[in-house]
Design a protein around this motif. Structure first.
Motif, PDB file in Angstrom:
ATOM      1  N   LYS A 135       0.888  -1.298   0.182  1.00  0.00           N
ATOM      2  CA  LYS A 135       0.094  -0.039   0.010  1.00  0.00           C
ATOM      3  C   LYS A 135       0.806   1.273   0.120  1.00  0.00           C
ATOM      4  N   HIS A 136       1.721   1.455   0.763  1.00  0.00           N
ATOM      5  CA  HIS A 136       2.552   2.642   1.035  1.00  0.00           C
ATOM      6  C   HIS A 136       4.152   1.882   0.354  1.00  0.00           C
ATOM      7  N   SER A 137       3.894   1.965  -0.895  1.00  0.00           N
ATOM      8  CA  SER A 137       5.074   1.238  -1.676  1.00  0.00           C
ATOM      9  C   SER A 137       6.310   2.508  -1.996  1.00  0.00           C
ATOM     10  N   PRO A 138       7.503   2.163  -2.067  1.00  0.00           N
ATOM     11  CA  PRO A 138       8.651   3.032  -2.257  1.00  0.00           C
ATOM     12  C   PRO A 138       8.758   3.385  -3.684  1.00  0.00           C
ATOM     13  N   LEU A 139       8.089   2.364  -4.366  1.00  0.00           N
ATOM     14  CA  LEU A 139       8.395   2.402  -5.912  1.00  0.00           C
ATOM     15  C   LEU A 139       6.985   2.440  -6.469  1.00  0.00           C
ATOM     16  N   VAL A 140       6.644   2.990  -7.463  1.00  0.00           N
ATOM     17  CA  VAL A 140       5.526   2.906  -8.295  1.00  0.00           C
ATOM     18  C   VAL A 140       5.989   3.315  -9.822  1.00  0.00           C
ATOM     19  N   ILE A 141       5.518   2.399 -10.644  1.00  0.00           N
ATOM     20  CA  ILE A 141       5.719   2.390 -12.190  1.00  0.00           C
ATOM     21  C   ILE A 141       4.539   2.380 -13.013  1.00  0.00           C
ATOM     22  N   ARG A 142       4.390   3.633 -13.544  1.00  0.00           N
ATOM     23  CA  ARG A 142       3.242   4.164 -14.499  1.00  0.00           C
ATOM     24  C   ARG A 142       3.888   3.896 -15.915  1.00  0.00           C
ATOM     25  N   PRO A 143       3.709   2.893 -16.719  1.00  0.00           N
ATOM     26  CA  PRO A 143       4.305   2.462 -17.895  1.00  0.00           C
ATOM     27  C   PRO A 143       3.731   3.744 -18.975  1.00  0.00           C
ATOM     28  N   LYS A 144       4.594   4.077 -19.845  1.00  0.00           N
ATOM     29  CA  LYS A 144       4.359   4.962 -21.075  1.00  0.00           C
ATOM     30  C   LYS A 144       4.918   4.422 -22.283  1.00  0.00           C
ATOM     31  N   PHE A 145       4.311   4.827 -23.349  1.00  0.00           N
ATOM     32  CA  PHE A 145       4.658   4.507 -24.441  1.00  0.00           C
ATOM     33  C   PHE A 145       6.133   5.203 -24.992  1.00  0.00           C
ATOM     34  N   ASP A 146       7.021   5.002 -24.199  1.00  0.00           N
ATOM     35  CA  ASP A 146       8.287   6.121 -24.327  1.00  0.00           C
ATOM     36  C   ASP A 146       9.454   5.055 -24.357  1.00  0.00           C
TER      37      ASP A 146
END
Length: 433
Positions: free
Chosen positions: A71-82
């Motif tokens: 829940k309180h993650s040190p890492l978040v990945i929000r994928p992009k077309f990049d």
């Protein structure tokens, strides 16, 4: 020599100051209305050479999978077309091995330790103040496994001659008395007594005024469009206010450096990793931290800054998106409330985010390029404040034809292989230690 510095964050401003101190005619260009208005504005406040550690480390891929479920993650990945995002992440994964980690950490500690020494001298010479404290950093472990894993970092600290103390819970409470109120929430800590803290924005603003007194010209509210090239030389920089010319140019544009450089065929793997902070007014001084406490579980730094607590951290890989997300604020609030529940009023906190310019190996990109009068000072990630004075002094020495005081191997852009033309090292500058 006439030099243009592109960018007025803490890296660009310190570079301008030391270049002017060396006798150069310096102009700084930035799109913001004042110095330090982007990533330097609300960072965690740590000056932590001992905590100069690459994110790419053995075991991180497995940890990352676990973090993504927290829940309180040190890492978040929000994928992009990049493609630059995916390339950067693959290069980072390639560095997640013991050999690369040791090499990368030693490079980072080298420049971070030097930078702290340069900052100390700057403070002694000028009297600059910025809510500084010199009481060290405490890396706090909530589990025995975290404490055991610290052995890897300790080995590198020993090799680099960095002082440290391994503390039991009572030792942690001695270093940070307010932790006695939450006894049982941690099993021990790693104290780095040589580390410091301070308000990076306040420092950058004051140093900009000192730089102006040395003759530095700051041109704010000016958009940098592209560099003008002739052969192997930069002849000017096109801006929203026309073309400006100098003898040499220094790129210190943080996460935005690659946009400018790709236009002239230079590829460096610098990519933004968004970080957040809250700045909390202190309501109970005895319940607040004395210096910086690094919450290892959530990768959150909790720092005393005068009458405020700066709580900074989390890593969000989401490109150049600067949306303030409530879930990230909740993580910062959870960390500080679990360790310093009576220290400040989080309901009155200022919420902020910034784009940290990260390299996949953790070490910044400092030094020459394939163009003989174009230089780089970028890619410092979470350690721009920690490494700023040292990086700036290295560049001032190099552009002045003086051999820098630390070894330069592993700092140049050519460590990424032959994706670019060879760099042109100024004559008289030796790379090897």
């Amino acid at each position: 020599m006439k030099i243009i510095v592109l960018g007025s964050g803490v890296i660009g401003t310190t570079s301008a100051y030391f270049l002017a101190q060396a006798g150069h005619d310096v102009t700084v260009i930035d799109r913001q209305p004042a110095a330090g208005m982007e990533t330097s504005y609300g960072n965690a406040g740590e000056i932590s050479p001992g905590y100069a550690t690459p994110w790419a480390a053995p075991g991180v891929p497995a940890k990352a999978l676990k973090w993504l479920t927290m829940k309180h993650s040190p890492l978040v990945i929000r994928p992009k077309f990049d493609p630059h995002m995916w390339s950067w992440m693959l290069q980072m994964l390639a560095n997640c091995n013991a050999r690369s980690y040791e090499i990368n950490k030693s490079r980072m500690v080298r420049i971070a330790e030097y930078s702290r020494d340069v900052l100390k001298q700057l403070r002694a010479d000028t009297g600059i103040s910025y809510d500084e404290r010199t009481k060290g950093t405490l890396q706090l472990f909530r589990t025995q496994k975290q404490l055991d894993m610290a052995a890897h970092d300790i080995a590198v600290l020993q090799q680099s001659g960095v002082p440290y103390n391994v503390l039991d819970p009572k030792g942690c409470e001695s270093a940070e008395p307010a932790l006695a109120r939450v006894r049982g929430n941690f099993v021990g800590g790693l104290q780095l007594p040589g580390d410091e803290t301070g308000d990076c924005f306040k420092f950058t603003q004051k140093l900009a005024e000192m730089a102006k007194a040395l003759g530095v010209k700051f041109r704010h509210n000016v958009t940098i469009e592209h560099l003008v090239i002739e052969g192997d030389k930069v002849t000017g920089v096109k801006t929203s206010q026309g073309e400006l010319k100098a003898d040499s140019y220094l790129v210190a544009m943080g996460s935005f450096s690659p946009f400018l450089l790709r236009q002239i065929g230079i590829k460096i793997p610098v990519y933004p990793v968004k970080g957040y902070s809250i700045t909390v007014p202190i309501t109970d001084a005895a319940g607040a931290p004395e210096s910086t406490v690094m919450d290892e579980t959530y990768k959150v730094a909790i720092t005393r800054m005068g009458d405020r607590i700066r709580v900074g951290g989390t890593a969000e890989i989401t490109g150049y998106d600067r949306t303030l997300r409530q879930s990230r604020r909740e993580t910062l609030e959870f960390s500080v409330n679990s360790l310093f529940p009576n220290g400040g009023d989080v309901s009155k906190a200022e919420f902020w985010c910034g784009l940290r310019p990260n390299t996949p190996d953790g070490t910044p990109v400092i030094g020459p390029t394939p163009y003989r009068n174009l230089f780089l000072n970028t890619g410092h990630g979470t350690l721009g404040w920690t490494m700023s004075c040292g990086s700036a002094r290295v560049m001032a020495d190099m552009l002045s034809g003086r051999q820098p005081e630390i070894a330069l191997d592993g700092l140049f852009m050519d460590r990424y292989g032959n994706i670019n033309k060879p760099v042109q090292v100024p004559s008289g500058i030796t790379v090897a230690a």
